[in-house]
Scaffold this motif. Sequence first.
Motif, PDB file in Angstrom:
ATOM      1  N   VAL A  38      41.499  24.484  48.518  1.00  0.00           N
ATOM      2  CA  VAL A  38      41.575  23.755  47.540  1.00  0.00           C
ATOM      3  C   VAL A  38      41.761  22.532  47.029  1.00  0.00           C
ATOM      4  CG1 VAL A  38      41.975  24.104  45.561  1.00  0.00           C
ATOM      5  CG2 VAL A  38      41.846  26.072  46.728  1.00  0.00           C
ATOM      6  N   ALA A  39      40.808  21.222  47.140  1.00  0.00           N
ATOM      7  CA  ALA A  39      40.736  20.047  46.491  1.00  0.00           C
ATOM      8  C   ALA A  39      42.060  19.492  45.921  1.00  0.00           C
ATOM      9  CB  ALA A  39      39.720  19.527  46.108  1.00  0.00           C
ATOM     10  N   ASP A  40      42.180  20.334  44.597  1.00  0.00           N
ATOM     11  CA  ASP A  40      43.706  19.737  43.928  1.00  0.00           C
ATOM     12  C   ASP A  40      44.044  21.006  43.243  1.00  0.00           C
ATOM     13  OD1 ASP A  40      41.652  19.706  41.838  1.00  0.00           O
ATOM     14  OD2 ASP A  40      41.398  17.835  42.037  1.00  0.00           O
ATOM     15  N   GLN A  41      44.853  21.147  42.030  1.00  0.00           N
ATOM     16  CA  GLN A  41      45.108  21.826  41.142  1.00  0.00           C
ATOM     17  C   GLN A  41      44.132  22.331  39.808  1.00  0.00           C
ATOM     18  OE1 GLN A  41      49.076  21.217  39.008  1.00  0.00           O
ATOM     19  NE2 GLN A  41      50.083  22.503  40.249  1.00  0.00           N
ATOM     20  N   LEU A  44      42.158  24.743  41.933  1.00  0.00           N
ATOM     21  CA  LEU A  44      42.473  25.609  41.986  1.00  0.00           C
ATOM     22  C   LEU A  44      42.171  27.214  40.060  1.00  0.00           C
ATOM     23  CD1 LEU A  44      44.762  27.748  43.160  1.00  0.00           C
ATOM     24  CD2 LEU A  44      46.377  26.235  42.756  1.00  0.00           C
ATOM     25  N   TYR A  45      42.940  26.064  39.343  1.00  0.00           N
ATOM     26  CA  TYR A  45      42.808  26.600  38.344  1.00  0.00           C
ATOM     27  C   TYR A  45      41.439  26.924  38.627  1.00  0.00           C
ATOM     28  CZ  TYR A  45      47.188  24.841  36.995  1.00  0.00           C
ATOM     29  OH  TYR A  45      48.418  24.569  36.962  1.00  0.00           O
ATOM     30  N   GLY A  46      40.803  26.410  38.177  1.00  0.00           N
ATOM     31  CA  GLY A  46      38.688  26.919  37.921  1.00  0.00           C
ATOM     32  C   GLY A  46      38.790  28.216  38.673  1.00  0.00           C
ATOM     33  N   LEU A  47      39.495  28.103  40.118  1.00  0.00           N
ATOM     34  CA  LEU A  47      39.024  29.601  41.001  1.00  0.00           C
ATOM     35  C   LEU A  47      39.655  30.512  40.183  1.00  0.00           C
ATOM     36  CD1 LEU A  47      37.942  30.439  43.777  1.00  0.00           C
ATOM     37  CD2 LEU A  47      40.227  29.865  44.745  1.00  0.00           C
ATOM     38  N   LEU A  48      40.997  30.450  39.879  1.00  0.00           N
ATOM     39  CA  LEU A  48      41.891  31.580  39.179  1.00  0.00           C
ATOM     40  C   LEU A  48      41.166  31.957  37.695  1.00  0.00           C
ATOM     41  CD1 LEU A  48      45.773  30.451  39.841  1.00  0.00           C
ATOM     42  CD2 LEU A  48      44.459  31.704  40.929  1.00  0.00           C
ATOM     43  N   THR A  50      37.792  31.755  37.853  1.00  0.00           N
ATOM     44  CA  THR A  50      37.294  32.593  38.045  1.00  0.00           C
ATOM     45  C   THR A  50      36.697  33.850  38.150  1.00  0.00           C
ATOM     46  OG1 THR A  50      35.400  30.622  38.785  1.00  0.00           O
ATOM     47  CG2 THR A  50      35.069  32.687  39.843  1.00  0.00           C
ATOM     48  N   LEU A  51      38.146  34.388  38.542  1.00  0.00           N
ATOM     49  CA  LEU A  51      38.779  35.645  38.681  1.00  0.00           C
ATOM     50  C   LEU A  51      38.541  35.737  37.914  1.00  0.00           C
ATOM     51  CD1 LEU A  51      41.285  34.824  42.152  1.00  0.00           C
ATOM     52  CD2 LEU A  51      39.105  35.716  42.751  1.00  0.00           C
ATOM     53  N   ARG A  52      39.514  35.836  37.079  1.00  0.00           N
ATOM     54  CA  ARG A  52      40.152  35.894  36.110  1.00  0.00           C
ATOM     55  C   ARG A  52      38.641  36.414  34.950  1.00  0.00           C
ATOM     56  NH1 ARG A  52      41.817  32.730  31.495  1.00  0.00           N
ATOM     57  NH2 ARG A  52      39.055  31.945  31.300  1.00  0.00           N
ATOM     58  N   ASP A  53      38.254  35.662  34.608  1.00  0.00           N
ATOM     59  CA  ASP A  53      36.347  36.370  34.552  1.00  0.00           C
ATOM     60  C   ASP A  53      35.616  37.422  34.471  1.00  0.00           C
ATOM     61  OD1 ASP A  53      37.235  33.959  32.766  1.00  0.00           O
ATOM     62  OD2 ASP A  53      35.847  32.579  33.298  1.00  0.00           O
ATOM     63  N   VAL A  54      35.282  37.469  36.247  1.00  0.00           N
ATOM     64  CA  VAL A  54      35.199  38.018  36.485  1.00  0.00           C
ATOM     65  C   VAL A  54      35.716  39.952  36.750  1.00  0.00           C
ATOM     66  CG1 VAL A  54      33.313  37.658  37.637  1.00  0.00           C
ATOM     67  CG2 VAL A  54      35.220  37.676  38.878  1.00  0.00           C
ATOM     68  N   GLY A  55      37.139  39.589  36.552  1.00  0.00           N
ATOM     69  CA  GLY A  55      38.303  40.866  36.218  1.00  0.00           C
ATOM     70  C   GLY A  55      38.950  41.327  37.910  1.00  0.00           C
ATOM     71  N   LEU A  56      38.897  40.480  38.079  1.00  0.00           N
ATOM     72  CA  LEU A  56      39.465  40.680  40.037  1.00  0.00           C
ATOM     73  C   LEU A  56      41.278  40.475  39.647  1.00  0.00           C
ATOM     74  CD1 LEU A  56      36.489  38.412  41.909  1.00  0.00           C
ATOM     75  CD2 LEU A  56      36.651  40.912  41.811  1.00  0.00           C
ATOM     76  N   PRO A  57      41.579  41.444  40.635  1.00  0.00           N
ATOM     77  CA  PRO A  57      43.066  41.201  39.800  1.00  0.00           C
ATOM     78  C   PRO A  57      43.795  40.848  40.959  1.00  0.00           C
ATOM     79  CG  PRO A  57      42.335  44.029  40.546  1.00  0.00           C
ATOM     80  CD  PRO A  57      40.853  42.789  40.432  1.00  0.00           C
ATOM     81  N   LEU A  58      44.364  39.405  40.376  1.00  0.00           N
ATOM     82  CA  LEU A  58      45.087  38.706  41.213  1.00  0.00           C
ATOM     83  C   LEU A  58      46.966  39.208  41.951  1.00  0.00           C
ATOM     84  CD1 LEU A  58      45.667  35.879  42.385  1.00  0.00           C
ATOM     85  CD2 LEU A  58      46.576  35.312  40.182  1.00  0.00           C
TER      86      LEU A  58
END
Length: 70
Positions: A38-41, A44-48, A50-58
């Motif tokens: 992950v290039a930078d924070q 990382l926030y963008g990846l997280l 995405t997980l939230r937006d598609v409803g994947l439980p972190l």
Amino acid sequence: MIYQIRIRGHLGPQWAGWFEGMAITLEANGDTLLTGPVADQAALYGLLRTLRDVGLPLISVARSASAHSS
């Protein structure tokens, strides 16, 4: 930096494009582990997000030791 992101449930192969550059490991306990650079924070926030937006439980996010770190 290399990150390990654990989510609840197994991801199918159709998700590979969403997490380009990340290794997707399906674990025996039903979780999925995304591992990769992950290039930078901001990335990382963008990846997280995405997980939230598609409803994947972190479950967890952990920075891992890179093979190139000293």
